[in-house]
Design an enzyme around this catalytic site. Structure first.
Site, PDB file in Angstrom:
ATOM      1  N   ARG A  74       4.751   6.224   3.027  1.00  0.00           N
ATOM      2  CA  ARG A  74       3.192   7.627   2.759  1.00  0.00           C
ATOM      3  C   ARG A  74       2.915   7.816   4.463  1.00  0.00           C
ATOM      4  NH1 ARG A  74       1.593   5.890  -1.216  1.00  0.00           N
ATOM      5  NH2 ARG A  74      -0.581   5.990  -0.402  1.00  0.00           N
ATOM      6  N   CYS A 117       0.625   7.098   7.986  1.00  0.00           N
ATOM      7  CA  CYS A 117      -0.979   6.273   7.780  1.00  0.00           C
ATOM      8  C   CYS A 117      -2.171   7.494   7.807  1.00  0.00           C
ATOM      9  CB  CYS A 117      -0.768   5.345   8.361  1.00  0.00           C
ATOM     10  SG  CYS A 117      -2.832   4.763   9.123  1.00  0.00           S
ATOM     11  N   CYS A 139       2.811   2.751   9.144  1.00  0.00           N
ATOM     12  CA  CYS A 139       2.297   2.570  10.397  1.00  0.00           C
ATOM     13  C   CYS A 139       2.796   2.917  11.344  1.00  0.00           C
ATOM     14  CB  CYS A 139       1.207   1.606  10.332  1.00  0.00           C
ATOM     15  SG  CYS A 139      -0.233   1.533   9.545  1.00  0.00           S
ATOM     16  N   THR A 176       0.769  -1.275   0.058  1.00  0.00           N
ATOM     17  CA  THR A 176       0.148   0.136   0.161  1.00  0.00           C
ATOM     18  C   THR A 176       0.819   1.236   0.067  1.00  0.00           C
ATOM     19  OG1 THR A 176      -0.461   0.162   2.606  1.00  0.00           O
ATOM     20  CG2 THR A 176      -1.847  -0.564   1.223  1.00  0.00           C
ATOM     21  N   ARG A 233      -6.498  -3.250   9.660  1.00  0.00           N
ATOM     22  CA  ARG A 233      -6.018  -4.307  10.161  1.00  0.00           C
ATOM     23  C   ARG A 233      -4.778  -4.495   8.607  1.00  0.00           C
ATOM     24  NH1 ARG A 233      -7.414  -8.277   5.853  1.00  0.00           N
ATOM     25  NH2 ARG A 233      -7.343  -6.808   4.020  1.00  0.00           N
TER      26      ARG A 233
HETATM   27 ZN    ZN Z   1      -1.518   3.535  10.324  1.00  0.00          ZN
END
Ligand code: ZN
Length: 351
Positions: free
Chosen positions: A62, A64, A33, A29, A40
């Site tokens: 990038r 989250c 994070c 993605t 998830r």
């Molecule tokens: Zn995140």
């Protein structure tokens, strides 16, 4: 390895006590994070761990929007991250330590120390790494290394080979002195192709070799870098080192084709050019010794190419197994022909 499993467990249990210890990056993605992010969890194989947000951004990820990993970022961490971004968008400028420190509002000495603690390299080394990163995609596309060097804005190829000491760390004289003044940490891992020892300085991997036993590999490492201070990897290993082990494992399992690991090996002249060129041979493909020589503008230097392959200290990361004889015979391999055959077969099967 154990510590690495712990990071993944902390991500699965969303353990907030790890939030200031590492960053979770998701390749698929392009997002990074906090370990406690409620989103998830992706498949383990799509995850990379970073010790700082700046490193995740350097890898092109990038933040989250859900867990906002930068919200509680300390002031210093933010300044380091901003400095990295600034260097990245001003690569044509000469950016001194003073400029960076002034922007961050701290003393050059403090900035240098903080930057190094966060990024593992000095601001100057970071700048060089950025330039080489820009160079590498061109190297992959261009058959002619020299041309790629010029297209990447380097005035002369000797400059780039000096700069590629970048990842590389050792100056030619240090290299000749067998790693004098360097500290090398090592660890072993059991791979599908046999026992593998990894040795790393604070700048990257300097030793990736197969061998029959831990003791034998350690002897090999000590011979290669006879003047370096050599010690077992501390436990837990730094996150970068765990990332490299993970990348190598995935690579050997056939699930990660491209190995772009920071290396701390260097050599002057032709041997270094051969090593850089080998890194541009795509996964699953082979070149002959004379093809490599010709690509480097020295069509008669096939034997020297074979010599450079034989002296390669970092198996896989510098994929010397992808160079074979023009006749289709395998030629030689520092870690045994059977292993070369098996590596090439694995690559062909995975493409
Ligand atoms: Zn995140």
């Amino acid at each position: 390895m154990k510590e690495y499993v712990k990071l993944w467990e902390a991500s699965l249990t969303r353990d907030g006590s790890y939030d200031d210890r590492f960053i979770l990056g998701v390749r698929t993605t392009g997002i990074y994070c906090k370990p406690s992010c409620p989103a998830r969890r992706p498949l383990r194989k799509n995850v990379e761990f970073y010790s700082t947000a700046a490193q995740a951004e350097r890898a092109g990820l990038r933040p989250c929007l859900r867990c906002k990993p930068l919200d509680n970022e300390g002031l210093l961490a933010r300044r380091i991250r901003e400095a990295c971004a600034y260097m990245q968008s001003n690569m044509d400028e000469k950016i001194t330590l003073k400029i960076l420190a002034d922007r961050a509002g701290i003393s050059p000495h403090h900035f240098q120390r903080t930057f190094k603690a966060a990024m593992g390299v000095s601001p100057k080394q970071y700048g060089r790494a950025l330039r080489l990163q820009q160079l590498r995609p061109n190297l992959k596309a261009a058959k002619d290394v020299t041309r790629a060097v010029f297209e990447s804005g380097y005035g002369s190829s000797s400059q780039v080979y000096q700069d590629s000491g970048l990842s590389l760390g050792m100056t030619p004289s240090e290299y000749r002195a067998h790693g004098r003044g360097k500290t090398i940490s090592y660890a072993c891992l059991q791979s599908p192709f046999g026992l593998l020892m990894l040795g790393a300085t604070d700048r990257g991997l300097c030793f990736v070799q197969f061998g029959p036993s831990h003791a034998g590999l350690l002897t090999q490492l000590r011979e290669e870098y006879s003047d370096a201070s050599i010690q077992p990897m501390r436990d837990p290993a730094p996150p970068e080192f765990r990332c490299w082990i993970d990348a190598l494992n995935a690579h050997l399992a056939g699930s990660r084709r491209h190995l772009d690991l920071p290396l701390d090996v260097r050599h002057t002249g032709f041997r270094m050019q051969v090593w850089l060129y080998l890194q541009t041979i795509p996964y699953g493909e082979v070149r002959s010794y004379s093809e490599v020589a010709a690509a480097l503008g020295k069509p008669k230097a096939a034997r020297a190419v074979a010599g450079a392959c034989a002296r390669n200290a970092v198996a896989l990361a510098i994929p010397c197994h992808r160079v074979i004889r023009g006749s289709g015979q395998l030629g030689g391999y520092r870690w045994g022909l059977e292993r070369k055959r098996a590596l090439l077969e694995r690559e062909r099967a995975s493409t």
